[in-house]
Scaffold this motif. Structure first.
Motif, mmCIF file in Angstrom:
data_model
loop_
_atom_site.group_PDB
_atom_site.id
_atom_site.type_symbol
_atom_site.label_atom_id
_atom_site.label_comp_id
_atom_site.label_asym_id
_atom_site.label_seq_id
_atom_site.Cartn_x
_atom_site.Cartn_y
_atom_site.Cartn_z
ATOM 1 N N UNK A 265 5.056 9.993 -6.963
ATOM 2 C CA UNK A 265 6.223 10.441 -7.722
ATOM 3 C C UNK A 265 5.841 10.696 -9.182
ATOM 4 N N UNK A 266 4.988 9.836 -9.735
ATOM 5 C CA UNK A 266 4.524 10.045 -11.095
ATOM 6 C C UNK A 266 3.732 11.333 -11.228
ATOM 7 N N UNK A 267 2.854 11.584 -10.227
ATOM 8 C CA UNK A 267 2.088 12.831 -10.229
ATOM 9 C C UNK A 267 3.012 14.033 -10.114
ATOM 10 N N UNK B 11 14.129 8.605 -12.736
ATOM 11 C CA UNK B 11 14.880 7.476 -12.174
ATOM 12 C C UNK B 11 14.218 6.968 -10.891
ATOM 13 N N UNK B 12 13.830 7.901 -10.020
ATOM 14 C CA UNK B 12 13.183 7.517 -8.764
ATOM 15 C C UNK B 12 11.868 6.794 -9.037
ATOM 16 N N UNK B 13 11.056 7.344 -9.944
ATOM 17 C CA UNK B 13 9.750 6.750 -10.244
ATOM 18 C C UNK B 13 9.894 5.356 -10.846
ATOM 19 N N UNK B 14 10.810 5.184 -11.768
ATOM 20 C CA UNK B 14 11.013 3.868 -12.387
ATOM 21 C C UNK B 14 11.474 2.845 -11.358
ATOM 22 N N UNK B 15 12.368 3.242 -10.469
ATOM 23 C CA UNK B 15 12.866 2.337 -9.427
ATOM 24 C C UNK B 15 11.723 1.844 -8.543
ATOM 25 N N UNK C 75 1.358 -0.217 -17.522
ATOM 26 C CA UNK C 75 1.095 1.124 -18.040
ATOM 27 C C UNK C 75 1.879 2.176 -17.268
ATOM 28 N N UNK C 76 1.934 2.026 -15.949
ATOM 29 C CA UNK C 76 2.618 3.022 -15.132
ATOM 30 C C UNK C 76 4.117 3.084 -15.444
ATOM 31 N N UNK C 77 4.692 1.990 -15.865
ATOM 32 C CA UNK C 77 6.093 1.994 -16.282
ATOM 33 C C UNK C 77 6.264 2.676 -17.636
ATOM 34 N N UNK C 78 5.358 2.394 -18.570
ATOM 35 C CA UNK C 78 5.450 2.981 -19.906
ATOM 36 C C UNK C 78 5.220 4.489 -19.885
ATOM 37 N N UNK C 79 4.208 4.933 -19.139
ATOM 38 C CA UNK C 79 3.858 6.355 -19.167
ATOM 39 C C UNK C 79 4.933 7.223 -18.533
ATOM 40 N N UNK C 80 5.508 6.770 -17.425
ATOM 41 C CA UNK C 80 6.530 7.588 -16.766
ATOM 42 C C UNK C 80 7.764 7.704 -17.657
ATOM 43 N N UNK D 173 0.829 -1.196 0.000
ATOM 44 C CA UNK D 173 0.000 0.000 0.000
ATOM 45 C C UNK D 173 0.870 1.255 0.000
ATOM 46 N N UNK D 174 1.928 1.246 0.821
ATOM 47 C CA UNK D 174 2.840 2.395 0.865
ATOM 48 C C UNK D 174 3.563 2.565 -0.467
ATOM 49 N N UNK D 175 3.974 1.446 -1.044
ATOM 50 C CA UNK D 175 4.713 1.498 -2.312
ATOM 51 C C UNK D 175 3.816 2.010 -3.444
ATOM 52 N N UNK D 176 2.570 1.573 -3.449
ATOM 53 C CA UNK D 176 1.625 2.041 -4.466
ATOM 54 C C UNK D 176 1.372 3.537 -4.322
ATOM 55 N N UNK D 177 1.239 3.989 -3.078
ATOM 56 C CA UNK D 177 1.018 5.417 -2.832
ATOM 57 C C UNK D 177 2.221 6.232 -3.281
ATOM 58 N N UNK D 178 3.410 5.758 -2.939
ATOM 59 C CA UNK D 178 4.632 6.473 -3.302
ATOM 60 C C UNK D 178 4.848 6.469 -4.808
ATOM 61 N N UNK D 179 4.615 5.327 -5.444
ATOM 62 C CA UNK D 179 4.795 5.229 -6.896
ATOM 63 C C UNK D 179 3.866 6.183 -7.629
#
Length: 451
Positions: free
Chosen positions: A33-35, A213-217, A100-105, A24-30
């Motif tokens: 960062x994208x936003x 870089x942070x978002x992809x990681x 999708x979240x990997x491709x868009x970022x 849940x924390x990782x999803x929120x953070x991911x």
């Protein structure tokens, strides 16, 4: 099927099962960062369109023509967003949210970085302007599914009773992106104008590589949402989510578009059009380009708190009721707020920006974060959210600066243009709330739309 087995690790219960707190924390953070990256780009590009890109890329068109052309490239990115939303929405509903979240970022970040390498008109004529438009289209295609992916991901992972709170948390990233964008612009604006237009304008775009870089990681370490896992498990993933959406969800797509008009439109008015208005209103703000960016910094600080507050309030009082408040607030305050800007008092300008963005815009965005995903059935949710968000982004966000700049030029830069534009867009959202179903507590595994 709901998983009820408990382990020694405390788990968060969702509609699709249970999720470890770390997930849940990782999803929120991911999502956050994208936003942050999207809105860092959004505000940097909006500010540069209002104040710098005209003479850099469209010099032969004169001051007014260059400003309109600059805002037109800003709008082109929005025109591309629905196509990106449909394409990546299809992928998200067909193959999973994480992909999708990997491709868009990656697309957004690469385009933003490349803008920092473009030749200006003095260096390569109109080639730089052509490449700028191409990169804006690329940005728009990626951004067309970024926010839809973030809202869908977190809404399908969050506990149902606190979905409004958790779904709004990633949108603190919007305010972080605003703070980074406006703060960066304010700092580089201290430099000599020749240095700024010579090479320093490139730095904010090149610096976006850090966020990429942070978002992809973070996103590489994400798991797929429990809802999509359940769809796969029970073979409920549809082959053509776009077709299913258009067959079953026309009404809710229109509702989503209407709800977004006031929120997205006013965001563009405050972040781009108002700043352009002040930059050319020489009799009121003689040549001071810092008022707008500093105002955005102040407003973003308040908005980071208020978007979560309004999201949490929607858990308690309902999505529709809170949304209606935000839209009505903006309707009531539009005329007096933009009149106050013309008085030439910098403090009043900052108060108007802070109140409009933190209460008016966030009063709609907070409940919108869970509401849009809750409107649609699980088989085509990603596509539904993306299409609703991005069609409205063209109509309200992308066209606002262009149309606004034209009307400002035609009316001698009258503040009434800002007030009427804000009022009309907010009124559309207010009226739409009366056609919007209440979605609090909705089962995210449900195949059918909210009614």
């Amino acid at each position: 099927m709901l998983v009820t087995t408990r382990t020694k690790t405390k788990l968060a219960e969702t509609d699709g099962g249970v999720v470890e707190p770390e997930q849940l924390r990782r999803a929120t953070l991911a999502s956050s960062v994208g936003s942050a990256l999207e809105y860092y780009d959004f505000y940097i590009y909006g500010l540069f369109s209002a104040l710098i890109f005209g003479p850099l890329f469209f010099k032969p068109l004169g001051d007014s023509g260059a400003l309109i052309a600059s805002f037109a490239t800003y709008g082109v990115g929005f025109l591309a967003r629905p196509f990106g939303g449909i394409f990546f929405g299809f992928i998200g509903d067909r193959f999973g949210r994480k992909t999708v979240l990997l491709l868009t970022i990656g697309m957004m970040g690469l385009a933003s970085f490349a803008i920092g390498l473009l030749p200006t008109f003095d260096q390569a004529g109109m080639l730089g302007a052509i490449l700028l438009v191409a990169l804006r289209i690329m940005q728009g295609l990626g951004a067309g599914a970024e926010q839809a992916g973030a809202t869908t991901l977190i809404s399908e992972v969050a506990p149902p009773k606190r979905r409004g709170y958790f779904a709004s948390l990633p949108f603190v990233g919007i305010q972080l992106g605003t703070l980074l964008g406006a703060g960066t612009f304010t700092l580089i604006g201290l430099a000599n104008k020749s240095v700024l237009q010579g090479w320093l304008w490139r730095v904010p775009f090149l610096a976006s590589v850090v966020l990429i870089i942070v978002a992809l990681f973070i996103r590489l370490r994400l798991k797929e949402t429990p809802v999509f896992q359940e769809l796969e498990k029970h073979k409920n993933v549809v082959k053509n989510p776009v077709g299913e959406l258009l067959r079953h969800s026309k009404k809710n797509v229109l509702v989503g578009i209407g709800l977004r008009m006031g929120e997205n439109g006013n965001s563009s008015i405050y972040s781009a059009l108002l700043i352009s208005f002040m930059s050319v209103k020489q009799g009121v703000f003689p040549g001071d380009t810092f008022i707008g960016p500093v105002g955005l910094l102040i407003a973003a600080g308040f908005a980071a708190v208020m978007v979560v507050a309004f999201g949490a309030l929607s858990d308690r009082f309902g999505r529709v009721r809170v949304y209606r408040f935000g839209a009505l607030f903006q309707v009531i305050t539009a005329v007096p707020a933009f009149y106050l800007v013309t008085l030439g008092n910098v403090t009043l300008v900052w108060i108007v920006m802070a109140v409009g963005i933190a209460i008016g815009v966030q009063g709609m965005l907070g409940p919108q974060c869970p509401l849009l995903p809750e409107l649609f059935g699980s088989q085509y949710r990603f596509t539904g959210v993306a299409l609703s968000r991005e069609v409205s982004a063209v109509l309200a966000g992308g066209l606002v600066p262009v149309i606004g700049a034209i009307f400002l030029g035609a009316t001698g830069n009258s503040w009434v243009v800002l007030a009427v534009y804000s009022l009309v867009l907010s009124l559309i959202s207010f009226i739409t709330t009366f056609f919007t179903p209440e979605t609090v507590g909705r089962d995210m595994l449900a195949l059918e739309d909210a009614q």
